[in-house]
Design an enzyme around this catalytic site. Structure first.
Site, PDB file in Angstrom:
ATOM      1  N   SER A  69      -1.683  -1.118  -5.236  1.00 48.00           N
ATOM      2  CA  SER A  69      -1.326  -0.618  -6.561  1.00 48.00           C
ATOM      3  C   SER A  69       0.168  -0.393  -6.744  1.00 48.00           C
ATOM      4  CB  SER A  69      -2.079   0.688  -6.843  1.00 48.00           C
ATOM      5  OG  SER A  69      -3.475   0.482  -6.782  1.00 48.00           O
ATOM      6  N   THR A  70       0.876  -0.037  -5.684  1.00 45.35           N
ATOM      7  CA  THR A  70       2.304   0.254  -5.799  1.00 45.35           C
ATOM      8  C   THR A  70       3.086  -0.526  -4.760  1.00 45.35           C
ATOM      9  OG1 THR A  70       2.210   2.136  -4.259  1.00 45.35           O
ATOM     10  CG2 THR A  70       1.769   2.599  -6.578  1.00 45.35           C
TER      11      THR A  70
END
Length: 222
Positions: A27-28
């Site tokens: 996600s990051t």
């Protein structure tokens, strides 16, 4: 037309020459893909596509590249279902699309494999459950609206002008120095809204001085 549920249950033609293509996502940017890539390589993936984006965003370039790269007989492999999608509806749509193209799907963590009868059955249950939840939401929304109407509550967007604003507008319109535009700005509405909520304004401002109840209406023809 074959439904997504029936499509998920259909047998998939096997192909010994089919490639196993991996897809990984974090996600990051601070998260690492190493563990997912290692698991996909151990599962026999000959090529791996990876995104560093949220599962909710539509801008997953590497996922779309992987889906475009796959050919009939291939299998898309992910380390876990949530790496492919955060939405069950999105997941079902992707897997159904793969099935139509005669491409398998496998999730390592959940041990799901649509090239097997058991894996197809699990996805059939997922699809049926998603449809059931959707119908419950629709039914609950409808029942909530009906209950609110029974209580006399207003359904939909609130009115652009309150009764107090309408009375204030009528009072201001009786004063010649006040223009329609200035009154609309003062009340925070448009000229169109003002004409809508004070319909007698269309007959001229003089009708507001006399009041709607004092206006002379033509006698209807017999």
């Amino acid at each position: 037309m074959v439904s997504p549920q029936r499509d998920l249950l259909a047998a998939l033609p096997t192909s010994a020459a089919g490639a196993r293509i991996g897809y990984a996502r974090v996600s990051t940017k601070g998260q690492l893909l190493d563990r997912q890539i290692a698991a996909l390589e151990a599962a026999g993936c000959t090529r791996i596509f990876a995104d560093k984006k949220s599962g909710r965003t539509a801008e997953r370039e590497e996922l779309w590249a992987a889906l475009d790269y796959l050919r009939p007989g291939d299998t898309l492999v992910v380390s876990a279902l949530d790496r492919l999608s955060r939405s069950i509806q999105d997941l079902i749509a992707i897997v159904s699309g793969l099935r139509k193209r005669e491409i398998g799907f496998q999730s390592l963590h959940e041990a799901l494999d649509t090239t097997t009868p058991g894996g197809r059955l699990v996805f059939h249950v997922f699809a049926a459950l998603a449809e059931f939840i959707r119908e419950l939401i629709v039914q609950g929304t409808y029942e909530g609206i009906e209950a609110a109407r029974a209580r006399g509550e207003r359904i939909g967007r609130p009115p652009a002008m309150t009764p107090e604003q309408i009375r204030h507008a009528r009072d201001l319109l009786t004063r010649p120095d006040n223009t329609v535009t200035s009154i609309a700005k003062l009340l925070g509405v448009s000229r169109t809204t003002l004409y809508k909520y004070v319909p007698e304004l269309k007959a001229g401002r003089a009708s507001l001085v006399a009041g709607p109840e004092d206006q002379v209406h033509p006698t209807p023809r017999s």
